[in-house]
Design a protein around this motif. Structure first.
Motif: not given
Ligand code: SF4
Ligand code: SF4
Lengths: 222, 145
Positions: A128-131, A150-152, A159-167, A171-180
């Protein structure tokens, strides 16, 4: 649905230490679906508590009951015939159910057996994931059906912050950037022009910033 | 306590472990009488609560014996059983009990020797762990009364 997870066993055991007659109450709705507090979990927890007390040479009397909905006074009323025989109530519903019981039965010692987590959706069996964070002013219509609140991780709205990295989120590679995700979906839908429209500063009062929220439907309140 | 005879419940799948036990019998391979077999149509039928109830009623150890990985007649029954056994192990750990009291074992219908061997090994393991911890409670109650 509202998701929940069972509390650590030792915390539950500590709550119940002073009591010997427990009314263990499950709920047939959200917590059944996320396997935290339905009839099955009520049975398993009761069995674990029995094992624990048998080991200590104590007897614990556990009445198991799973209500249709614990957040509805109509169903909580069904506990009336059992409540007096119990020293404590252990509720396996979300916090709403625990409070409905505590409100209805003023004398009852009520304890939660689960930690209520978030409003989420099922991604696959057992996941289950937060939505949604219940912001009270849904933005999904302008964000291509993906919730930035809830997802950013920062609930950014333009739009995204400057921290988005490879989409992925910073906060961690297992979390999709909501704005991507929002950008990709806007493009897929051919409405990427919407991305340019700035969203005004959000009014967080409907999100709870103005205190506890309530819905009153005059047409139903009879 | 060293010489106590444990009570062990084995949930055995009809298509493999139960047949393997039968095979052990017809080959005259003996296995410990401590192991009480409950035949199930598939280990996927065994829920966590069944294992818990066996322990609650005093079983010293419980194992679920299903088909070899990938060979379940109902596709994923034994894989589900493995997860449920793991769930019960977690509950036991949370209670401060030995999680080794419950186990998942895989075998095929033709493995009469393996059935006997695992029954023997599991019995030895449970002997080394000692009786179901609820017996401690009974001793304390007797001491008080
Ligand atoms: S925008 Fe608000 S209401 Fe809509 S899904 Fe996100 S948190 Fe929930
Ligand atoms: S990386 Fe993306 S999801 Fe993470 S905080 Fe920044 S904008 Fe939000």
């Amino acid at each position: 649905m509202i998701t929940a997870e069972q509390k650590p066993m030792q915390e539950i055991i500590q709550y119940l230490a002073p009591y010997s007659k427990i009314l263990l109450v499950g709920c047939n709705e959200c917590v059944t679906v996320c396997a935290a507090g339905g009839r099955k979990e009520v049975g398993l927890l009761a069995s674990a508590l029995h094992l624990n007390s048998l080991k200590q040479g104590k007897t614990i009397d556990i009445k198991e009951i799973t209500l249709e909905r614990q957040c509805d006074p109509e169903y909580v009323e069904e506990l009336t015939s059992y409540i007096d025989a119990a020293d404590a109530v252990l509720s396996m519903s979300c916090g709403c159910g625990v409070q409905t019981i505590a409100t209805r039965f003023k004398q009852a010692h009520v304890y939660p057996a689960v930690n209520t987590k978030f409003m989420g959706a099922s991604l696959s069996q057992g996941v289950w994931a937060e939505r949604c964070q219940g912001c009270g002013d849904c933005m999904l219509g302008i964000t291509a059906g993906i919730c930035p609140v809830s997802r950013c991780s920062k609930s950014l709205l333009n739009g995204p912050c400057g921290g988005t990295s490879n989409g992925q989120c910073e906060i961690g590679p297992e979390t999709d950037c909501a704005w991507r995700l929002i950008w990709e979906r806007l493009k897929e839908l051919g409405i990427e022009g919407r991305y340019e429209a700035l969203v005004d500063a959000k009014d967080w009062r409907p999100a709870g910033g103005a205190g506890p929220r309530k819905i009153i439907r005059e047409d139903l309140a009879l | 306590m060293e010489n106590y005879e444990p009570e062990i419940v084995a949930f055995c799948c009809h298509y493999c472990a139960y047949t393997a036990a039968d095979m052990a019998g017809s080959k005259r391979i003996s296995y410990p009488a401590n192991v009480k077999i409950i035949r199930v149509p598939c280990t996927g039928k065994v829920d966590a609560i069944h294992i818990m109830k066996a322990l609650e009623k005093g079983a010293d150890g419980v194992y679920v014996a299903g088909c070899l990985e990938g060979d379940c007649h109902f596709k994923t029954g034994n894989a589900r059983a493995r997860l449920r056994v793991a769930r019960v192990q977690k509950i036991l750990e949370d209670l401060g009990w030995e999680k080794e009291r419950v186990a998942m074992i895989n075998m095929s219908a033709g493995m009469g020797e393996r059935f006997a061997k695992t029954a023997f090994e599991f019995t030895e393991k449970i002997k080394s762990l000692g009786p179901n911890p609820i017996s401690q409670g009974k001793i304390e109650v007797q001491a008080v009364s």
